[in-house]
Structure formats: C-alpha cells, structure tokens
Design a protein around this motif. Structure first.
Motif, PDB file in Angstrom:
ATOM      1  N   MET A   1      50.165 -93.270 -40.533  1.00  0.00           N
ATOM      2  CA  MET A   1      51.013 -93.211 -41.727  1.00  0.00           C
ATOM      3  C   MET A   1      51.659 -94.582 -41.974  1.00  0.00           C
ATOM      4  O   MET A   1      52.395 -95.098 -41.146  1.00  0.00           O
ATOM      5  N   VAL A   2      51.321 -95.205 -43.052  1.00  0.00           N
ATOM      6  CA  VAL A   2      51.894 -96.503 -43.396  1.00  0.00           C
ATOM      7  C   VAL A   2      52.661 -96.352 -44.696  1.00  0.00           C
ATOM      8  O   VAL A   2      52.110 -95.935 -45.702  1.00  0.00           O
ATOM      9  N   GLU A   3      53.944 -96.647 -44.666  1.00  0.00           N
ATOM     10  CA  GLU A   3      54.753 -96.431 -45.863  1.00  0.00           C
ATOM     11  C   GLU A   3      55.879 -97.446 -45.915  1.00  0.00           C
ATOM     12  O   GLU A   3      56.167 -98.132 -44.940  1.00  0.00           O
ATOM     13  N   GLN A   4      56.492 -97.551 -47.059  1.00  0.00           N
ATOM     14  CA  GLN A   4      57.606 -98.474 -47.230  1.00  0.00           C
ATOM     15  C   GLN A   4      58.912 -97.699 -47.112  1.00  0.00           C
ATOM     16  O   GLN A   4      59.276 -96.932 -47.979  1.00  0.00           O
ATOM     17  N   VAL A   5      59.599 -97.900 -45.996  1.00  0.00           N
ATOM     18  CA  VAL A   5      60.847 -97.173 -45.754  1.00  0.00           C
ATOM     19  C   VAL A   5      61.851 -98.135 -45.135  1.00  0.00           C
ATOM     20  O   VAL A   5      61.499 -99.232 -44.729  1.00  0.00           O
ATOM     21  N   THR A   6      63.104 -97.681 -45.043  1.00  0.00           N
ATOM     22  CA  THR A   6      64.116 -98.542 -44.418  1.00  0.00           C
ATOM     23  C   THR A   6      64.339 -98.108 -42.977  1.00  0.00           C
ATOM     24  O   THR A   6      64.278 -96.925 -42.645  1.00  0.00           O
ATOM     25  N   HIS A   7      64.617 -99.071 -42.144  1.00  0.00           N
ATOM     26  CA  HIS A   7      64.839 -98.809 -40.726  1.00  0.00           C
ATOM     27  C   HIS A   7      66.176 -98.085 -40.534  1.00  0.00           C
ATOM     28  O   HIS A   7      67.147 -98.391 -41.225  1.00  0.00           O
ATOM     29  N   PRO A   8      66.255 -97.119 -39.598  1.00  0.00           N
ATOM     30  CA  PRO A   8      67.525 -96.390 -39.427  1.00  0.00           C
ATOM     31  C   PRO A   8      68.686 -97.271 -38.962  1.00  0.00           C
ATOM     32  O   PRO A   8      69.843 -96.912 -39.151  1.00  0.00           O
ATOM     33  N   LEU A  13      72.811-104.255 -40.096  1.00  0.00           N
ATOM     34  CA  LEU A  13      72.318-105.602 -40.403  1.00  0.00           C
ATOM     35  C   LEU A  13      72.608-105.938 -41.860  1.00  0.00           C
ATOM     36  O   LEU A  13      72.670-105.047 -42.699  1.00  0.00           O
ATOM     37  N   PRO A  19      64.351-110.749 -43.853  1.00  0.00           N
ATOM     38  CA  PRO A  19      63.984-110.850 -42.436  1.00  0.00           C
ATOM     39  C   PRO A  19      64.552-112.118 -41.797  1.00  0.00           C
ATOM     40  O   PRO A  19      64.805-113.098 -42.481  1.00  0.00           O
ATOM     41  N   HIS A  20      64.752-112.047 -40.495  1.00  0.00           N
ATOM     42  CA  HIS A  20      65.387-113.180 -39.806  1.00  0.00           C
ATOM     43  C   HIS A  20      64.417-114.347 -39.636  1.00  0.00           C
ATOM     44  O   HIS A  20      63.212-114.214 -39.843  1.00  0.00           O
ATOM     45  N   ASN A  33      68.216-106.276 -31.516  1.00  0.00           N
ATOM     46  CA  ASN A  33      67.812-104.871 -31.594  1.00  0.00           C
ATOM     47  C   ASN A  33      68.559-104.029 -30.559  1.00  0.00           C
ATOM     48  O   ASN A  33      69.124-102.986 -30.884  1.00  0.00           O
TER      49      ASN A  33
END
Lengths: 278, 92
Positions: A1-8, A13, A19-20, A33
């Motif tokens: 499953m590849v999707e565009q979501v936000t990290h919990p 951050l 991105p850093h 992390n």
C-alpha cells in the motif's frame, strides 16, 4: 500500500522545516525520531519543554522540533540552557548537540554543569568528526581513523565521553548507538523523568564524511559495524568503555540521585529573603 | 514457533500476532535502506520506481508477514514510514 499520508509524529515537528537537510543514512534523523517518540510516549506538554542546540549538523534539531527552542552559538548550548533552567525551574530543558560542540569548544561548560548538577538533559550525537565543516579531526575521533585533517591516521587519543560525564558528576549516564532505537527511547524517557544533570551519548553514523574516509561509504555499512561491535553491558565501569574499531560498550553506566543546583539555588534565595525580613 | 522457545506456550492457541498496515510516505524517503535491512521479517524491499528525491523508496513484499514491531517507524531518519494495527472483522 503506497499512499500520501501524514506521519503520526508530525505534530512534534515544524511542517514548514521538513524535510530536514541531513544526508541519506545520517543518524541525526534517528536521534530526532527517538526523541519525539519519547516525548510522545511521555505525553510531554510542549509548552513546558525547551530544546536548545549548538552548532553542527545536529544543531538543526532546535529548528525542527515544534517546541520553544533556541539555536545557540558554538559551544554555548549548556551556558544558555543553564540560564533558562535557573530563570524558570519549572521548564524541562533538553540540549541536543554534537560532540564537537559539547566537548571541544563547550567542554568547560559541560564539566561544570555536570559538577554543579544543573537540571538540564544532554543528548550528544557522536559522529566522530566535524561533519558540517568537511570532516576535520575532532575530540572523539578514534585512534588511526582517517579524516581530512589526519590523512595518515589520527594519533590523538579520543575522549571517552561517558567516563568524562560520570567523573564530572552526572547523575544519569548512558551510551547507545542509533541501531538501539528501542533502548535509546527508553533511556530518553528515563532521563526526562529525572532531576539533575543527565547525559546520553548516541553513536551516530556519518557515512558521507567520516565513513567515506574509513571504508564505510553507506549508512548501512556503518550500522553493520555498530551491530557487530556493540556490546550491551549494564552499569559497567565507564573508564573501560573506550570506543575502538572492535568493541563499543553500550548501556547505562550511572543512575544515581543528587540534589540539583536550581533547587538549592532557589532554597538559598528564599532563606536569605526570610532572614532579611526579620 | 521460534527455535529458542523450548516449551509450547500455554496460550498459543488464543494469542495471535497483530495484523499490521504499513504506510510509506514515498516522497519523504531518502533511500538509506535501514527499514529494508533491519526488518526482522523481511517485509520490505527496494522498489524499481524513483521518487521525487531521485532514490528508490521501499515497497511492501508481503504485508501479512509484518508483526507490528514498528522497528521501521523508529529507525527511519526521515519520518517516511509508519505502521498501524489493522482492525479486522471477527474470526481473523
């Protein structure tokens, strides 16, 4: 499953800073992390947390965490954090900085903060060199390692950071590598709940600079080295925990209790004020 | 059953490993390969596609093998992968 979501964990951050800038395979992202994982598990109030960092690659952490934070000048992270902690002792102050910042230019601040037992928490990412400026020899470069300023092999004996911290009087001292993510997170959680000067050293891969000169060109090769060389020893003698090519002793080294400086400081002020009123 | 467990656990029939759902934020991946290398169940592998950063992000081989240890979430330096528990219907 590849999707565009936000990290919990993205609420900890700053979205506009991501991105850093850290290189692929850099351990600084893992330190960040683990730190936000520890904050998440402790359910820390972000209004009561201050993140301070110095100069270096890992110094960017202060800009990435969504808390009150300050990016100080070179080596003065502990000096700034001391002021914050003494002015408002109810705040939790965490310093995330590198070995060059904390132990080369900021070495004196470190040993005196540990001696006075100021209640700041120090996380030091040790990548064995000055990564940001091009890989010069630093205070933690192991013997015989190649860097840009030691092309024939390092002849300077490195600092043993856990021994230094334990000898200077820190109440909690631990060392982990970036491969020990679970134990590192546990250690950070334990550190955040203690009162006094705590220190965690995180051995971090620097494949682009340090690894390139030392036959470990990718982050995976450096992590394999940590996997092979690290030995977990609980409460072993920090004096014998030198980092060599063959052996990296990791684990907790010191866990004691002592009255912290800011507590004694405010008690003393209250005493003097009482006396002057009478 | 892993070899290191000599005796059969008493509740082995009742307890089942959780089912996991793996989420990959492909465009945040920098291709370090830690999640692929250190997955204890070899659930991930390098994909053939190239993402916005010009690297090969991981792709899932077999999601049913995942045991939700979340090591990939913890070891990812770029916050590009996380796992959640899959809520399944009764009987699974």
């Amino acid at each position: 499953m590849v999707e565009q979501v936000t990290h919990p964990l993205s609420k900890y951050l700053r979205a506009d800073m991501m991105p850093h800038i850290w290189c692929p395979g850099c351990g600084n992202g893992i330190v960040l992390n683990c730190f936000v994982h520890a904050l998440d598990e402790l359910k820390t109030d972000l209004d009561k947390l201050v993140v301070v960092s110095g100069i270096g690659c890992i110094g960017r952490t202060a800009g990435y965490t969504n808390t009150d934070s300050f990016h100080t000048t070179h080596g003065r992270a502990i000096a700034f954090a001391t002021g914050v902690k003494l002015a408002s002792p109810e705040l939790e102050v965490v310093i995330v900085s590198g070995d060059g910042d904390l132990f080369a230019i900021g070495g004196n601040h470190f040993i005196h903060a540990a001696r006075r037992n100021i209640g700041v928490k120090v996380i030091c990412a040790n990548n064995f060199n000055y990564g940001m400026t091009g890989g010069q020899l630093g205070p933690t470069t192991p013997l015989e390692s190649l860097t840009t300023t030691s092309p024939y092999g390092n002849i300077e004996h490195p600092f043993n950071l856990v021994h230094l911290a334990a000898a200077a009087g820190a109440i909690y001292v631990a060392r982990w590598t970036t491969l020990h993510v679970r134990r590192l997170t546990q250690s950070m959680k334990k550190m955040m709940q203690k009162e006094g000067f705590c220190f965690i050293e995180v051995i971090s891969p620097c494949p682009e600079i340090f690894g390139r000169y030392n036959k470990m060109r990718t982050g995976l090769e450096m992590m394999e080295w940590f996997k092979k060389a690290s030995v977990v020893e609980s409460f072993s003698d920090p004096a014998k925990a030198e980092i060599t090519k063959e052996k990296i002793v990791v684990g907790e080294f010191v866990d004691t209790q002592k009255l912290s400086y800011e507590k004694l400081f405010h008690e003393k002020i209250a005493q003097i004020n009482e006396r002057s009123i009478q | 059953m892993p070899e290191r467990i000599k005796h059969k656990p008493l509740d082995i029939d009742k307890v089942k490993p959780p089912k996991a759902e793996i989420h990959i934020i492909t465009d945040q991946c920098k291709g370090c390969g830690y999640c692929i290398q250190f997955c204890p169940k070899q659930v991930l592998e390098e994909s053939k596609e190239i993402n916005a950063r010009g690297v090969h992000p991981p792709k899932i081989v077999d999601e049913s093998k995942c045991i939700l240890c979340s090591f990939c979430t913890a070891v990812c330096p770029d916050f590009a992968i996380y796992t959640t528990e899959k809520k399944c219907a009764e009987g699974c």
